[in-house]
Scaffold this active site. Structure first.
Site, mmCIF file in Angstrom:
data_model
loop_
_atom_site.group_PDB
_atom_site.id
_atom_site.type_symbol
_atom_site.label_atom_id
_atom_site.label_comp_id
_atom_site.label_asym_id
_atom_site.label_seq_id
_atom_site.Cartn_x
_atom_site.Cartn_y
_atom_site.Cartn_z
ATOM 1 N N CYS A 251 0.816 -1.224 0.000
ATOM 2 C CA CYS A 251 0.000 0.000 0.000
ATOM 3 C C CYS A 251 0.845 1.269 0.000
ATOM 4 C CB CYS A 251 -0.969 -0.003 1.181
ATOM 5 S SG CYS A 251 -0.198 0.093 2.813
ATOM 6 N N HIS B 258 -2.166 1.108 6.854
ATOM 7 C CA HIS B 258 -2.622 1.086 5.461
ATOM 8 C C HIS B 258 -2.861 2.518 4.987
ATOM 9 C CE1 HIS B 258 -4.170 -0.847 1.891
ATOM 10 N NE2 HIS B 258 -5.268 -0.109 1.942
ATOM 11 N N HIS C 232 -5.876 2.088 -3.956
ATOM 12 C CA HIS C 232 -4.823 1.583 -3.071
ATOM 13 C C HIS C 232 -4.356 0.221 -3.568
ATOM 14 C CE1 HIS C 232 -7.741 -1.022 -0.525
ATOM 15 N NE2 HIS C 232 -8.395 -0.591 -1.587
#
Length: 177
Positions: free
Chosen positions: A77, A131, A147
């Site tokens: 990510c 994340h 993402h």
């Protein structure tokens, strides 16, 4: 979108050309119409943010690969977000946890396309950053973000900011101002 802009333009022309005493304000019925129209126009940070997002879109489908920021091998990510912004000369962190101190913090309600969303890891009860993603679209208050995920899509994808991600949400930051 063209119809919305045409209607908005006509309303503005009416406002400035009106022979009414108070040229500075629209009648209430037109104010409400304009608020409705403007509420449906997607928010975009700038033309740079649009370019960043277009570049990010070109990477959809690149597979997920832990600790990697190479489109030929894959992205995790933060590798994806870092790679995208770095291609436009922005100095951004490589790890998701470092995004907490990157850019300018913005309220989620004020976030724009191109801003970065920061989340916990997969367990929302552990309030530790794990994340990141880039806001892809905002329409009628609904946010989608792009993402690189290790989840079902297993790669660069666009995801709705749904209840699961809302439970993991930590903050939003603007990299492009």
């Amino acid at each position: 979108m063209k119809k919305i802009l045409l209607i908005l333009s006509l309303l503005l022309i009416f406002a400035f050309n009106s022979k009414a005493q108070d040229n500075a304000s629209l009648p209430t019925q037109y104010q409400k119409m304009m608020e409705k129209i403007l509420g449906n126009v997607p928010k975009v940070a700038s033309s740079t943010a649009t370019q960043v997002l277009d570049f990010a879109k070109s990477l959809i489908g690149v597979p997920y690969r832990y600790a990697t920021s190479n489109p030929e091998k894959g992205f995790d990510c933060s590798g994806f977000v870092s790679y995208v912004f770095s291609n436009f000369g922005f100095k951004v962190p490589r790890s998701s946890s470092e995004f907490a101190s990157a850019g300018v913090p913005v309220k989620l309600a004020d976030a724009k396309v191109g801003d970065v969303l920061i989340f916990t890891g997969t367990n929302p009860r552990v309030r530790q950053i794990g994340h990141v993603g880039i806001i892809y679209s905002i329409e009628n208050g609904d946010i989608k973000f792009i993402h690189s995920t290790s989840g079902k899509a297993h790669g660069v994808t666009v995801t709705e900011f749904n209840d699961y991600y809302k439970s993991r949400f930590m903050k939003a930051v603007s990299i492009v101002e």
